[in-house]
Design an enzyme around this catalytic site. Structure first.
Site, PDB file in Angstrom:
ATOM      1  N   HIS A  78       1.894  -0.027 -26.204  1.00 59.20           N
ATOM      2  CA  HIS A  78       1.366   0.165 -27.551  1.00 59.20           C
ATOM      3  C   HIS A  78       1.884  -0.947 -28.462  1.00 59.20           C
ATOM      4  CE1 HIS A  78      -0.144   4.557 -27.574  1.00 59.20           C
ATOM      5  NE2 HIS A  78      -0.149   4.083 -26.340  1.00 59.20           N
ATOM      6  N   PRO A 130      13.226  14.587 -32.618  1.00 60.40           N
ATOM      7  CA  PRO A 130      12.346  13.746 -31.817  1.00 60.40           C
ATOM      8  C   PRO A 130      11.416  12.831 -32.605  1.00 60.40           C
ATOM      9  CG  PRO A 130      11.552  16.003 -31.829  1.00 60.40           C
ATOM     10  CD  PRO A 130      12.886  16.016 -32.512  1.00 60.40           C
ATOM     11  N   TYR A 137       1.417   9.482 -36.650  1.00 61.72           N
ATOM     12  CA  TYR A 137       2.415  10.312 -37.331  1.00 61.72           C
ATOM     13  C   TYR A 137       1.805  10.745 -38.661  1.00 61.72           C
ATOM     14  CZ  TYR A 137       6.062   8.813 -34.060  1.00 61.72           C
ATOM     15  OH  TYR A 137       6.820   8.582 -32.934  1.00 61.72           O
ATOM     16  N   TYR A 164      11.943   1.189 -34.493  1.00 66.00           N
ATOM     17  CA  TYR A 164      11.087   1.964 -33.600  1.00 66.00           C
ATOM     18  C   TYR A 164      10.994   1.324 -32.207  1.00 66.00           C
ATOM     19  CZ  TYR A 164       7.359   5.190 -32.302  1.00 66.00           C
ATOM     20  OH  TYR A 164       6.627   6.172 -31.688  1.00 66.00           O
ATOM     21  N   LYS A 199      13.872   8.593 -30.072  1.00 63.05           N
ATOM     22  CA  LYS A 199      15.108   7.907 -29.723  1.00 63.05           C
ATOM     23  C   LYS A 199      15.929   8.587 -28.629  1.00 63.05           C
ATOM     24  CE  LYS A 199      14.512   4.575 -32.395  1.00 63.05           C
ATOM     25  NZ  LYS A 199      13.675   3.659 -31.633  1.00 63.05           N
TER      26      LYS A 199
END
Length: 389
Positions: A73, A291, A199, A383, A295
């Site tokens: 991604h 979550p 998200y 991220y 991580k």
């Protein structure tokens, strides 16, 4: 009585990866695991692999299936105000993440152990740690119920939050935060509705659109912390996901049979220090992150990378500096990940006690992140994964 250099408690990604790294450097290790092989290979957990995690798996020769089946991604979407705002990971960091289930990494590592004859014992019980100050030893019953004693130079506690390793360590300071909401997670047999993760900040609560493969979608909903899974029929789940993932331009959510569903509470937890005598903690036995920041597994991999180098230096070369600084080295990265996970969680979830003031702050942060290259870059750097310590 048996003897090994490193006794590893737990056959999750942390324990298996540590064993494989140590064996590759000529260090003997034995992994023991309370669950069955079938259970650990089917246990659905995290699905986002950071860039450093992927690079390490390739480097040690267990990344072939990840490269063949994993989904790289180059970005993800923050969805709020009923619009998508893309965080362009590759453009901002020149790195990617890969969607590949934690259980798939476990399968790959078990197969690699099997191919090379590295020992992993499943279905053990009554595990106890002894002499961790200077003469460590593990006692347990094997799958046949026979009592076993394993003498070690070092014990690595990779047995998760509910394992025996952390309670065996004296003098720990635990820092803990429980969040006033939980995640309802579902695994559905349906193609993902979007090519990247979404998200979503919504007045009804957070939602996440993710995936495990081109045929399997992973989806999450924020629910009250005391919610019961029995109250969520499949129809209710799809209806709520559709409402929260809706966009002004129209968003078509692909529905299908739900294969698995469950509710997971959310917490932040760190135990300090991560070592005592000859016992070292790694992964969820030492720390838990909510979550939202993706991580958990990656932090375990980072711990193990540091620990493997420290143990090679200690057991092969008699140098103790890296082992003595293991906890301090790992905790710097742990607390960075804790902060990022808290940041993502607090920015995207509706706090039942936060009121309108907090919600306006959240929208302000989301709008700033989506419009500022500096803010987006900071999010993207965290991220995709910071370098191992």
């Amino acid at each position: 009585m048996a003897r090994t250099q490193v006794g590893i408690i737990g056959a999750g990604p942390a324990g298996l990866l540590l064993s494989y790294l140590l064996h590759s450097e000529g260090i003997d290790a034995v992994v023991i695991e309370a669950r069955s092989r079938e259970y650990v290979e089917r246990r659905v957990r995290a699905g986002v692999c950071e860039h450093p995690t992927v690079e390490l798996l390739r480097e040690i020769g267990v990344g072939a299936r990840l490269d063949a089946e994993g989904l790289p991604h180059h970005g993800f979407s923050l969805r709020f105000d009923r619009e998508d705002h893309r965080i362009a990971l590759s453009e901002l960091t020149e790195k990617t993440i890969t969607v590949y289930g934690q259980q798939e990494i476990v399968k790959d590592l078990i197969a690699a152990h099997e191919a090379k004859g590295y020992p992993v014992e499943f279905e053990v019980s009554d595990v106890e740690l002894h002499g961790i100050e200077d003469r460590p030893r593990v006692t347990y019953r094997d799958a046949d119920g026979v009592s076993r004693v394993l003498d070690c130079d070092v014990i690595a506690g990779c047995d998760g939050f509910h394992g025996v390793s952390r309670p065996s360590m004296p003098g720990l300071k635990a820092v803990d935060r429980e969040y006033p909401f939980a995640w309802l997670g579902v695994l559905a047999r349906t193609p993902p509705s979007h090519e990247e993760l979404i998200y979503t900040y919504h007045e009804r609560g957070f939602a996440l659109h993710s995936m495990r493969s081109p045929e399997i979608t992973r989806l999450y909903l924020q629910v009250p912390v005391d919610e019961k899974i029995e109250e969520w029929s499949d129809d209710r789940i799809w209806s709520e996901l559709s409402a929260r993932l809706e966009t002004a331009g129209g968003f078509s959510l692909s529905e299908g049979p739900i294969l698995d569903k469950g509710i997971t509470p959310m917490r932040s937890f760190v135990a300090e220090p991560m070592q005592y005598g000859r016992l070292f903690l790694a992964g969820d036995s030492a720390h838990i992150v909510p979550p939202t920041g993706a991580k958990g597994m990656n932090l375990a991999v980072a711990d193990v990378r540091v620990l493997s180098r420290a143990l090679v230096d200690l057991l092969q070369h008699g140098r103790s500096e890296l082992a003595e600084s293991y906890s301090d080295t790992c905790l710097r990265r742990v607390w960075r990940a804790e902060h990022f996970s808290w940041y993502m969680t607090s920015m995207l979830h509706i706090d039942p006690d936060g009121g309108d003031f907090q919600r306006r702050l959240q929208l302000s942060q989301l709008r700033y992140t989506a419009s500022s290259r500096a803010a987006a870059t900071s999010l993207a750097e965290n991220y995709v994964g910071l370098p191992f310590g």
